[in-house]
Design an enzyme around this catalytic site. Structure first.
Site, short mmCIF file in Angstrom:
data_model
loop_
_atom_site.label_atom_id
_atom_site.label_comp_id
_atom_site.label_asym_id
_atom_site.label_seq_id
_atom_site.Cartn_x
_atom_site.Cartn_y
_atom_site.Cartn_z
N GLY A 46 23.79 -1.72 24.12
CA GLY A 46 23.81 -2.07 22.50
C GLY A 46 22.43 -2.68 21.79
O GLY A 46 21.84 -2.57 22.63
N GLN A 51 17.08 -7.83 16.49
CA GLN A 51 16.29 -7.27 17.83
C GLN A 51 15.22 -6.47 17.04
O GLN A 51 13.74 -6.00 18.06
CB GLN A 51 16.98 -6.90 19.60
CG GLN A 51 17.69 -7.63 19.47
CD GLN A 51 18.53 -7.45 21.39
OE1 GLN A 51 19.35 -6.72 20.56
NE2 GLN A 51 18.24 -7.32 21.84
N CYS A 95 19.75 -8.70 28.64
CA CYS A 95 19.35 -8.24 27.37
C CYS A 95 17.98 -7.94 26.89
O CYS A 95 16.85 -8.71 27.92
CB CYS A 95 19.16 -10.40 26.86
SG CYS A 95 19.17 -9.69 24.71
N LEU A 96 17.38 -7.20 26.66
CA LEU A 96 16.91 -6.25 25.80
C LEU A 96 15.60 -7.02 26.09
O LEU A 96 14.41 -7.13 25.54
CB LEU A 96 17.09 -4.71 24.84
CG LEU A 96 17.85 -4.70 25.14
CD1 LEU A 96 18.15 -2.56 24.25
CD2 LEU A 96 17.55 -3.59 27.12
N HIS A 137 28.12 -10.26 22.46
CA HIS A 137 26.58 -10.87 22.85
C HIS A 137 25.58 -10.18 22.05
O HIS A 137 25.02 -11.04 21.05
CB HIS A 137 26.41 -10.19 24.37
CG HIS A 137 24.87 -9.16 24.63
ND1 HIS A 137 23.74 -10.39 25.21
CD2 HIS A 137 23.72 -9.28 23.55
CE1 HIS A 137 23.22 -9.95 25.76
NE2 HIS A 137 22.97 -9.67 23.84
N GLU A 138 25.90 -8.79 20.92
CA GLU A 138 25.57 -8.50 19.55
C GLU A 138 25.89 -9.37 18.28
O GLU A 138 25.11 -9.08 17.92
CB GLU A 138 26.06 -7.23 19.66
CG GLU A 138 25.53 -5.79 20.93
CD GLU A 138 24.42 -5.55 21.35
OE1 GLU A 138 23.15 -6.05 20.82
OE2 GLU A 138 24.25 -5.40 22.50
N HIS A 141 23.64 -11.88 18.25
CA HIS A 141 22.54 -12.04 18.33
C HIS A 141 21.81 -11.49 15.94
O HIS A 141 21.45 -11.99 15.43
CB HIS A 141 21.78 -10.80 18.42
CG HIS A 141 21.10 -10.46 20.01
ND1 HIS A 141 20.38 -11.29 19.72
CD2 HIS A 141 21.65 -9.62 21.17
CE1 HIS A 141 20.00 -10.50 21.23
NE2 HIS A 141 20.83 -9.67 21.98
O1 K1U Z 1 21.80 -6.66 23.41
C1 K1U Z 1 20.86 -6.07 24.50
O2 K1U Z 1 19.95 -7.20 24.71
C2 K1U Z 1 21.37 -5.16 24.93
C3 K1U Z 1 22.04 -5.63 25.92
C4 K1U Z 1 23.57 -5.64 25.54
C5 K1U Z 1 24.40 -6.71 27.01
C6 K1U Z 1 24.40 -5.63 28.38
C7 K1U Z 1 24.94 -6.47 29.55
C8 K1U Z 1 25.93 -7.14 28.57
C9 K1U Z 1 26.49 -7.18 27.27
C10 K1U Z 1 25.25 -7.31 26.68
C11 K1U Z 1 21.72 -4.57 27.27
O3 K1U Z 1 21.98 -3.43 27.13
S1 K1U Z 1 20.58 -4.92 28.55
C12 K1U Z 1 20.91 -3.39 29.52
C13 K1U Z 1 21.90 -3.24 29.89
O4 K1U Z 1 22.96 -3.70 30.49
C14 K1U Z 1 22.08 -1.48 30.63
C15 K1U Z 1 21.67 -0.91 30.57
C16 K1U Z 1 21.26 0.71 31.16
C17 K1U Z 1 22.00 0.84 31.92
C18 K1U Z 1 23.55 -0.54 31.70
C19 K1U Z 1 23.84 -1.30 31.18
ZN ZN Z 2 20.53 -9.40 23.68
#
Ligand code: K1U
Ligand code: ZN
Length: 176
Positions: A46, A51, A95-96, A137-138, A141
């Site tokens: 996401g 972001q 979270c990125l 989560h999104e 943000h």
């Molecule tokens: O919003 C963001 O920062 C993106 C975030 C979203 C998220 C992750 C986990 C739970 C809720 C919301 C991410 O994508 S972090 C990376 C991640 O979860 C992932 C990356 C590669 C493969 C599988 C998962």
């Molecule tokens: Zn995030």
């Protein structure tokens, strides 16, 4: 074209309240495309417009694409709203914009998400599991909320301390 940079905690722009999209213009369509490119490149499941420094209510989500044999099929969600939360689930989130940290967060287990797609058509999804967690989560943000705001004060302050030390080290190394 170069990928947009993902803002990192503690950048203050992550704390702004994003504004609704009033018209779906070519600029919005281009931003959505660029956000999908960033999400797949990072990689993530996401990404919310703040972001990448845009304080508007636009998110992209694809919780399936990392599974074996899955196609990329991003949801572009404009002015998303969450209603009808039910149950609760604890999920380990990342979270990125919050580097090098994961933590358990309690969220609603099932939610309803309403939004518009890039054609302005209504989207109405009853979500559960990872998709429901990711939508929450999104949308957070868009209101300047990070997942670390949902964890204990102790865990958060430990992370903030570690992050500040890392940023100091990065600065010192940049001077050498
Ligand atoms: O919003 C963001 O920062 C993106 C975030 C979203 C998220 C992750 C986990 C739970 C809720 C919301 C991410 O994508 S972090 C990376 C991640 O979860 C992932 C990356 C590669 C493969 C599988 C998962
Ligand atoms: Zn995030």
């Amino acid at each position: 074209m170069a990928l947009r940079e993902v803002l990192q905690f503690p950048d203050k722009r992550l704390r702004r309240i994003s504004q609704p999209v009033v018209e779906i213009t070519d600029e919005i369509r281009e931003l959505a495309r660029e956000m999908c490119d960033v999400m797949y490149d990072e990689p993530g499941i996401g990404l919310a417009a703040p972001q990448v420094g845009e304080a508007i209510r636009l998110v992209v989500v694809d919780t399936e694409w990392t599974k074996e044999d899955a196609e990329r099929s991003p949801l572009v969600l404009i002015n998303p709203e969450i209603t009808e939360p039910e149950g609760s689930v604890v999920w380990t989130e990342g979270c990125l914009s919050v580097p090098d940290f994961e933590a358990e967060v309690e969220r609603a287990e099932r939610i309803r998400l309403r939004a518009l797609d890039l054609d302005g058509a209504p989207v109405d999804i009853l979500a559960e599991g990872l998709q429901a967690v990711c939508f929450q989560h999104e949308v957070d943000h868009l209101d300047g909320i990070l997942f670390i705001d949902h964890i204990s004060r102790l865990k958060r302050s430990r992370y903030v301390h570690k992050r500040k030390k890392q940023l100091q080290r990065d600065e010192e190394e940049a001077l050498v």
